[in-house]
Design a protein around this motif. Structure first.
Motif, PDB file in Angstrom:
ATOM      1  N   SER A 152     -10.462   4.801  -1.467  1.00 22.03           N
ATOM      2  CA  SER A 152     -10.610   3.359  -1.259  1.00 22.03           C
ATOM      3  C   SER A 152     -11.318   2.747  -2.470  1.00 22.03           C
ATOM      4  CB  SER A 152     -11.440   3.094  -0.006  1.00 22.03           C
ATOM      5  OG  SER A 152     -10.788   3.628   1.115  1.00 22.03           O
ATOM      6  N   SER A 177      -8.005  -0.999   3.512  1.00 25.43           N
ATOM      7  CA  SER A 177      -8.580  -0.845   2.182  1.00 25.43           C
ATOM      8  C   SER A 177      -7.498  -1.117   1.132  1.00 25.43           C
ATOM      9  CB  SER A 177      -9.152   0.561   2.026  1.00 25.43           C
ATOM     10  OG  SER A 177      -8.208   1.517   2.459  1.00 25.43           O
ATOM     11  N   HIS A 210      -6.004  11.752   2.864  1.00 22.20           N
ATOM     12  CA  HIS A 210      -6.655  10.550   2.389  1.00 22.20           C
ATOM     13  C   HIS A 210      -7.530  10.864   1.196  1.00 22.20           C
ATOM     14  CE1 HIS A 210      -6.349   7.469   5.609  1.00 22.20           C
ATOM     15  NE2 HIS A 210      -6.939   6.707   4.719  1.00 22.20           N
ATOM     16  N   LYS A 213       0.811  -1.228   0.000  1.00 21.07           N
ATOM     17  CA  LYS A 213       0.000   0.000   0.000  1.00 21.07           C
ATOM     18  C   LYS A 213       0.837   1.268   0.000  1.00 21.07           C
ATOM     19  CE  LYS A 213      -3.552   0.836   2.721  1.00 21.07           C
ATOM     20  NZ  LYS A 213      -4.763   1.137   1.961  1.00 21.07           N
ATOM     21  N   ASN A 235      -6.269   0.043  -1.558  1.00 16.89           N
ATOM     22  CA  ASN A 235      -5.768   1.121  -2.417  1.00 16.89           C
ATOM     23  C   ASN A 235      -4.337   1.473  -2.017  1.00 16.89           C
ATOM     24  OD1 ASN A 235      -7.510   2.036  -0.043  1.00 16.89           O
ATOM     25  ND2 ASN A 235      -6.110   3.774  -0.322  1.00 16.89           N
TER      26      ASN A 235
END
Ligand code: AMP
Ligand code: MG
Length: 354
Positions: A147, A139, A232, A53, A141
């Motif tokens: 996400s 998540s 985010h 990630k 992503n």
């Protein structure tokens, strides 16, 4: 590494379970968003998740279990946990509890609590059951991106980084689970989601909402939930949220000369001029907006716009998850739009940053 994209079958669950047990990574659908799973009892699997990630390793992972009672294996539960479990599990609720030693520090980013979730999505449930281990999954992503709500978006971020992606269609909720902490005196919402504070209140009597929920906190802060301190969900193009009456927001956007994209309420899509418009759902329907938001934040990049606009969601309980995600996606860039004012067709306050 080659990343396989597969649809669920008995053979796929068996293979995915094997991958997980030997320390590999499998992305899978849940009712909230897609998760990037690894064996929650294997410290190296957690390290691989953080690497895939590009996520800071002090941001703890949620551990997925197949029935609420399985929390006993990894955490110290209490009466409130079981009240919440009875009302909301399986489902989009994550509960933070004191952790047992069996959970590696690498999974929890070194803290002594663990976040536990029992998802309702049939593919997630079957995967955890067949794997026979709890599954740590953030998540799926790249850190900082929206996400993923489909396997296709997972593939775009994770191709070559993980072994398998199980395709289960579009996630039906669209934003991540509600996270509550039961480690203090009062049940505290650390991250809002589909289950709203009012619903929690009806079950546990007293509920607090962490302050960080409504502000895009900067790195270096120390909010209750470590994940809240990172930017985010941000599209590459700057997103600006517009507050005020809907018609004033529309006038503001129509006055913008730059190449623009708009995340628009369904009712307003026809009212924007010279803009790339994405419908994010009806103004008074938070559930459809949650379903569409992350897809919209990814798809809007196609517009190749200079600026993206969206309405600031209302600050009430029903819209709290949307407010939280959008305020973080825009990095706090909110502009109030005022009605027709003196000295011009449109008086707009100075841009301010929350
Ligand atoms: P994600 O993995 O992307 O769904 O994000 C998980 C969220 O849960 C992050 O905001 C984490 O900071 C939060 N979280 C996970 N474990 C804990 C924990 N033990 N204590 C507080 N927050 C947690
Ligand atoms: Mg995430």
């Amino acid at each position: 590494m080659k990343t396989e994209l597969v649809i669920p079958s008995a053979a796929v669950y068996e293979r995915a379970g094997e991958i997980l047990r030997r320390g590999g990574l499998v992305a899978f659908p849940t009712e909230t968003v897609y998760g990037l799973g690894g064996n929650a009892l294997d410290p190296d699997a957690a390290t691989k998740i953080f690497a895939a990630k590009g996520r800071p390793s002090d941001n703890p992972l949620i551990v997925h279990i197949s029935s609420p009672e399985d929390a006993e294996n990894i955490a110290y539960t209490n009466e409130t946990y079981y009240k919440l479990a009875k009302a909301f599990m399986p489902g989009p609720l994550t509960v933070v509890l004191p952790k047992k030693d069996i959970v590696p520090d690498s999974v929890t980013g070194g803290i002594k609590t663990v976040a536990v979730r029992c998802p309702s999505h049939p593919v997630a449930r079957e995967l955890i059951r067949v794997a026979k281990v709890p599954i740590a999954a953030p998540s799926a992503n790249l850190s900082g991106s929206p996400s993923p709500t489909t396997a296709d978006y997972v593939m775009r971020d994770m191709d070559g980084r993980i072994e398998m992606i199980i395709d289960g269609g579009q996630s039906e909720i669209g934003v991540e689970s509600t996270v509550v902490s039961l480690t203090g005196d009062v049940c505290t919402v650390l991250r809002p989601g589909d289950i709203i504070p009012r619903e929690l209140y009806e079950v546990v009597g007293e509920v607090a909402v962490a302050e960080a929920v409504k502000v895009p906190s900067a790195a270096g802060d120390n909010p209750e939930s470590p994940g809240m301190k990172y930017k985010h969900y941000a599209p590459e193009t700057q997103l600006i949220l517009l507050s005020g009456e809907r018609e004033d927001v529309i006038s503001y956007v129509n006055n913008e000369k730059r190449k623009k994209a708009v995340l628009s309420y369904s009712e307003d899509t026809g009212k924007y001029k010279d803009a790339y418009v994405i419908d994010i759902g009806s103004a008074d329907d938070p559930k459809s907006q949650m379903y569409n938001l992350f897809k919209a934040l990814r798809d809007v990049e196609k517009a190749d716009a200079d600026i993206i606009y969206a309405n600031l969601p209302p600050e009430n309980d029903d819209f709290l998850a949307l407010y939280n995600r959008m305020i973080r996606a825009c990095g706090g860039e909110v502009v109030p739009c005022l009605p027709l004012g003196e000295g011009g067709p449109l008086a707009v306050d100075e841009e301010f940053t929350i």
